[in-house]
Design a protein around this motif. Structure first.
Motif, PDB file in Angstrom:
ATOM      1  N   LEU A  43       0.638  -1.178  -0.034  1.00 38.61           N
ATOM      2  CA  LEU A  43       0.078  -0.028   0.053  1.00 38.61           C
ATOM      3  C   LEU A  43       0.917   1.255  -0.106  1.00 38.61           C
ATOM      4  N   CYS A  44       0.385   2.369  -0.539  1.00 37.43           N
ATOM      5  CA  CYS A  44       1.060   3.510  -0.624  1.00 37.43           C
ATOM      6  C   CYS A  44       0.589   4.200   0.927  1.00 37.43           C
ATOM      7  N   ARG A  45       1.623   4.817   1.460  1.00 36.31           N
ATOM      8  CA  ARG A  45       1.350   5.343   2.850  1.00 36.31           C
ATOM      9  C   ARG A  45       0.750   6.611   2.743  1.00 36.31           C
ATOM     10  N   ASP A  46       0.857   7.420   1.405  1.00 34.51           N
ATOM     11  CA  ASP A  46       0.484   8.684   1.491  1.00 34.51           C
ATOM     12  C   ASP A  46      -1.053   8.759   0.932  1.00 34.51           C
ATOM     13  N   CYS A  47      -1.292   8.012  -0.144  1.00 31.81           N
ATOM     14  CA  CYS A  47      -2.620   7.878  -0.650  1.00 31.81           C
ATOM     15  C   CYS A  47      -3.520   6.536  -0.557  1.00 31.81           C
ATOM     16  N   GLY A  48      -3.054   5.643  -0.451  1.00 27.33           N
ATOM     17  CA  GLY A  48      -3.861   4.438  -0.075  1.00 27.33           C
ATOM     18  C   GLY A  48      -3.906   3.482  -1.191  1.00 27.33           C
ATOM     19  N   GLN A  57      -3.176   0.569  -8.186  1.00 22.81           N
ATOM     20  CA  GLN A  57      -4.417   0.665  -8.046  1.00 22.81           C
ATOM     21  C   GLN A  57      -5.125   1.839  -7.230  1.00 22.81           C
ATOM     22  N   ARG A  58      -5.721   2.653  -7.644  1.00 18.66           N
ATOM     23  CA  ARG A  58      -6.211   3.893  -6.720  1.00 18.66           C
ATOM     24  C   ARG A  58      -7.423   3.234  -6.105  1.00 18.66           C
ATOM     25  N   GLN A  59      -7.938   3.802  -4.932  1.00 17.25           N
ATOM     26  CA  GLN A  59      -9.098   3.483  -4.309  1.00 17.25           C
ATOM     27  C   GLN A  59      -9.522   4.381  -3.408  1.00 17.25           C
ATOM     28  N   THR A 141       5.825   4.130  -1.024  1.00 12.31           N
ATOM     29  CA  THR A 141       5.224   5.443  -1.512  1.00 12.31           C
ATOM     30  C   THR A 141       4.926   4.939  -2.972  1.00 12.31           C
ATOM     31  N   CYS A 142       3.675   5.371  -3.557  1.00  8.35           N
ATOM     32  CA  CYS A 142       3.526   4.886  -5.053  1.00  8.35           C
ATOM     33  C   CYS A 142       4.268   5.999  -5.781  1.00  8.35           C
ATOM     34  N   GLU A 143       4.019   5.689  -7.240  1.00  7.19           N
ATOM     35  CA  GLU A 143       5.132   6.630  -8.090  1.00  7.19           C
ATOM     36  C   GLU A 143       4.620   7.882  -8.211  1.00  7.19           C
ATOM     37  N   THR A 144       3.112   8.011  -8.229  1.00  6.08           N
ATOM     38  CA  THR A 144       2.707   9.457  -8.331  1.00  6.08           C
ATOM     39  C   THR A 144       3.182  10.095  -6.947  1.00  6.08           C
ATOM     40  N   CYS A 145       3.006   9.452  -5.645  1.00  8.55           N
ATOM     41  CA  CYS A 145       3.132  10.139  -4.544  1.00  8.55           C
ATOM     42  C   CYS A 145       4.614  10.679  -4.605  1.00  8.55           C
ATOM     43  N   ARG A 146       5.366   9.601  -5.141  1.00  5.78           N
ATOM     44  CA  ARG A 146       6.828   9.923  -5.018  1.00  5.78           C
ATOM     45  C   ARG A 146       7.295  11.095  -5.836  1.00  5.78           C
TER      46      ARG A 146
HETATM   47 ZN   LIG Z   1       0.350   7.328  -3.482  1.00  9.38          ZN
END
Ligand SMILES: [Zn+2]
Ligand SMILES: [Zn+2]
Length: 252
Positions: A43-48, A57-59, A141-146
């Motif tokens: 999981l991305c800790r910033d955006c879930g 995968q966004r959610q 951290t996901c690519e977008t949040c990075r």
């Molecule tokens: Zn993220």
């Protein structure tokens, strides 16, 4: 010839039809589900967002951990099915009349799967099976949040020559609302930074496409004159030229 179950010896006329040489009861001992002993959910800790099949995968869920775990389990769960072409491993959606329940228990580090279904079309009674796998949660951290954290930007939108501070505020509100809307459909649309510059404002935007869409909107809504220029800032790893695009929007 009297046929009988090779395992328990029951006669086919009493306990059949035989399936793979087994009576109905012995056949129902065969496992219905295949699930890895450990399920890893990243999981991305910033955006879930979570990893699914090699992609983020966004959610937007009330229970992001449980929903992510459920989807990861459904992605790796296979159902055994015996047909004329042999033993198949199918995804749950490919099996008719199957009931499956996935219950993640993150607090216990477990995920429990229950299913009711037939392994063979001639199996008289559906089989109930319950399995548990270890649930490993990993945070990154996901690519977008990075990219957001790194204030990544490919375009600078320069807003200049506002006739009044009211106008300036109005333009800012409109612009930020638009980016928020576009960010909902694609999180790669974001404002990396905002700077006061030469009596105007510089918006650092994630992509060139985003800059152009906003500039077009400012032209239409506020009659801004728009001028785009590009500066070579280097090369990408695969040797293509890399530009930073500046878009000047003047309001007077
Ligand atoms: Zn993220
Ligand atoms: Zn038997």
């Amino acid at each position: 010839m009297r046929r009988f179950c090779y395992k328990c010896g029951a006669l086919e006329k009493d306990a059949g039809p035989l399936l793979l040489g087994l009576c109905q009861r012995c056949f129902s001992d065969l496992p219905l589900l295949e699930l890895p002993p450990e399920i890893e959910v990243v999981l991305c800790r910033d955006c879930g967002a979570f990893r699914l099949g090699g992609r983020w995968q966004r959610q937007s869920s009330q229970e992001p951990i449980k929903d992510a775990a459920r989807q990861v389990v459904f992605d790796s769960l296979r159902v055994v099915s015996y047909t004329d072409s042999g033993r198949l491993l199918l995804r749950t959606v490919e099996v008719p009349k199957l009931q499956v329940e996935v219950e993640p228990r993150p607090e216990e580090g477990l995920v429990v799967v229950r299913a009711l279904g037939r392994l063979h079309s001639l199996q008289k009674n559906p089989k109930f099976e319950e399995l548990a796998s270890k649930l490993n949660l990993k945070y990154t951290t996901c690519e977008t949040c990075r990219l957001k954290r790194a204030k990544h930007h490919e375009a600078i939108l320069q807003l200049r020559d506002f006739p009044s501070s009211e106008k300036r505020l109005q333009v800012q509100r409109e612009l930020e609302k638009l980016v928020a809307q576009l960010g909902e459909s694609d999180p790669m649309n974001f404002i990396a930074d905002i700077k006061e510059q030469h009596g105007g404002l510089d918006y650092y935007l994630s992509t060139v496409g985003l800059g152009r869409r906003i500039a077009a909107q400012l032209k239409e809504r506020f009659g801004a004159t728009v001028f785009e220029s590009a500066k070579l800032i280097g090369r990408t790893r695969d040797g293509r030229k890399k530009y930073r695009v500046s878009i000047l929007a003047r309001f007077m």
